[in-house]
Write a protein that holds these residues in place. Structure first.
Motif, PDB file in Angstrom:
ATOM      1  N   LYS A  62      49.848  38.020  41.422  1.00 30.41           N
ATOM      2  CA  LYS A  62      49.105  39.107  42.511  1.00 30.41           C
ATOM      3  C   LYS A  62      49.347  40.545  41.851  1.00 30.41           C
ATOM      4  O   LYS A  62      48.513  41.537  42.042  1.00 30.41           O
ATOM      5  N   MET A  63      50.264  40.855  41.402  1.00 33.49           N
ATOM      6  CA  MET A  63      50.823  42.164  40.960  1.00 33.49           C
ATOM      7  C   MET A  63      49.833  42.643  39.919  1.00 33.49           C
ATOM      8  O   MET A  63      49.345  43.716  39.470  1.00 33.49           O
ATOM      9  N   ILE A  84      46.829  43.528  41.237  1.00 31.05           N
ATOM     10  CA  ILE A  84      46.840  44.832  42.000  1.00 31.05           C
ATOM     11  C   ILE A  84      46.673  45.957  40.884  1.00 31.05           C
ATOM     12  O   ILE A  84      46.356  47.038  41.345  1.00 31.05           O
ATOM     13  N   ILE A 142      43.343  46.524  39.935  1.00 28.67           N
ATOM     14  CA  ILE A 142      42.571  47.333  41.130  1.00 28.67           C
ATOM     15  C   ILE A 142      42.973  48.601  40.852  1.00 28.67           C
ATOM     16  O   ILE A 142      41.947  49.417  41.044  1.00 28.67           O
ATOM     17  N   VAL A 200      44.971  46.249  51.352  1.00 33.60           N
ATOM     18  CA  VAL A 200      46.331  45.941  50.531  1.00 33.60           C
ATOM     19  C   VAL A 200      47.693  45.360  51.209  1.00 33.60           C
ATOM     20  O   VAL A 200      48.137  44.389  50.694  1.00 33.60           O
ATOM     21  N   SER A 225      41.572  40.246  49.515  1.00 33.72           N
ATOM     22  CA  SER A 225      41.353  40.580  48.076  1.00 33.72           C
ATOM     23  C   SER A 225      39.838  40.732  47.525  1.00 33.72           C
ATOM     24  O   SER A 225      39.688  41.688  46.712  1.00 33.72           O
ATOM     25  N   LEU A 281      38.880  44.318  48.912  1.00 36.62           N
ATOM     26  CA  LEU A 281      39.624  45.342  47.966  1.00 36.62           C
ATOM     27  C   LEU A 281      38.784  45.542  46.639  1.00 36.62           C
ATOM     28  O   LEU A 281      38.398  46.766  46.384  1.00 36.62           O
TER      29      LEU A 281
END
Length: 337
Positions: free
Chosen positions: A226-227, A230, A233, A261, A293, A296
């Motif tokens: 997940k990081m 991010i 993104i 987020v 998600s 985003l």
């Protein structure tokens, strides 16, 4: 004997129609990233993505039917309950793949779009066949979506922008997370019973007396993926074409990005700290997490693709998801998968 209405409903459930639009926008987004604005062309890319969705998910249902039979919660699925013959399912899947290829061949007389499409179909098929046998095969499915996004971009140009590669990579890592983490948790009960070799089971996730044990290695893997998502993104925000501005005019965009987020992190923390296996609650959390998600990504693309495409990408898959969940299952955020 099943009535026509019940038969049609069974086939729509088999195709997981409620999430078809989310998959179908993958090549469409690829085209938008490269500047495609023709409504007919974008509609065609959506249709190709729609058939790609049917191919992949019906084949997945066909391959996993014996595993699904191990779960009490999945006894109403069309193949598990014998509402649809397995032979009909494989015919439907292969027919959808053929439709993808024929549409691409007919409308795009270049090698690249067909090559990327064939790669996406091949990798998606490999995942469906090996997904429960080889831990980490979720990365194969992620690559399938990566190439599907590139397929849409290649209908405009053979040379891709940095933003295009970043977005295709976001799709890749997003699909890995959805399948390895969310899918791994959702299916851990019957995956374990059937001896399936998923990342979740290999990392020690298990259920005992309805207590869900989520191990530290699995939590670490989940947060790492997940990081990366991010991070991609954020890298998208830093590109000249999509650069995130904190000026007054873009306050709404920034606020929405921060909101989603926050929802992504909150829902993820909630389901990774769960101690009781409640499939219904988990699926609801996963739905909210996936929608956030996706939002985003789309909102991050607003400076590049403009207001109308952004609104279309936000509302079409979301409203489609809600509508067909209600039609097929009677609940907006709780499909029986």
């Amino acid at each position: 004997m099943m009535t026509l209405k019940k038969t049609l409903l069974a086939y729509l459930r088999l195709s997981r129609l409620q999430t078809a639009a989310v998959t179908a926008v993958t090549p469409l987004i690829g085209g938008l990233l490269m500047g495609q604005q023709d409504i007919m062309v974008l509609s065609l890319l959506f249709l190709i993505g729609f058939f790609y969705h049917i191919y992949g998910f019906v084949l997945n249902e066909y391959i996993d039917v014996d595993v699904d039979k191990k779960s009490i919660d999945l006894q109403t699925k069309p193949l598990v309950s014998n509402q649809i013959p397995r032979r009909s399912a494989i015919i439907l899947s292969l027919s959808a793949a053929a439709c993808c290829c024929l549409l691409t061949l007919y409308f795009y007389l270049a090698i690249q779009p067909l090559a990327f499409l064939l790669l996406a179909l091949l990798l998606g098929g490999v995942y469906d066949v090996l997904g429960k046998r080889i831990p980490g095969s979720d990365f194969i499915l992620g690559l399938s979506f990566f190439f599907m996004c590139l397929m849409g971009a290649s209908t405009v140009s053979e040379t891709f922008t940095t933003v295009t590669y970043i977005v295709c990579s976001i799709y890749f890592i997003h699909i890995v997370f959805n399948n390895a983490v969310e899918g791994g948790l959702k299916d851990v009960d019957h995956d374990t019973a059937a001896g399936a070799k998923t990342l979740a089971t290999r990392l020690g996730v298990r259920i005992q007396d309805n207590t869900l044990f989520i191990t530290r290695p699995f939590v670490l893997f989940s947060w790492s993926i997940k990081m990366i998502f991010i991070g991609l993104i954020v890298s998208l925000w830093l590109q000249p074409q999509t650069q995130l501005s904190f000026s007054l005019e873009n306050t709404v965009q920034v606020l929405f990005l921060m909101l989603f987020v926050g929802i992504v992190f909150f829902t993820m923390h909630t389901f990774l700290s769960a101690t009781t296996f409640e499939r219904t609650r988990l699926k609801r959390l996963f739905s909210i997490h996936e929608i956030s998600s996706y939002f985003l990504l789309v909102i991050s693309l607003f400076p590049l693709i403009g207001l109308s495409p952004t609104l279309l990408l936000l509302f079409l898959p979301f409203l489609w998801f809600i509508l067909f969940n209600v039609i097929l299952y009677g609940k907006a955020l709780q499909p029986q998968v």
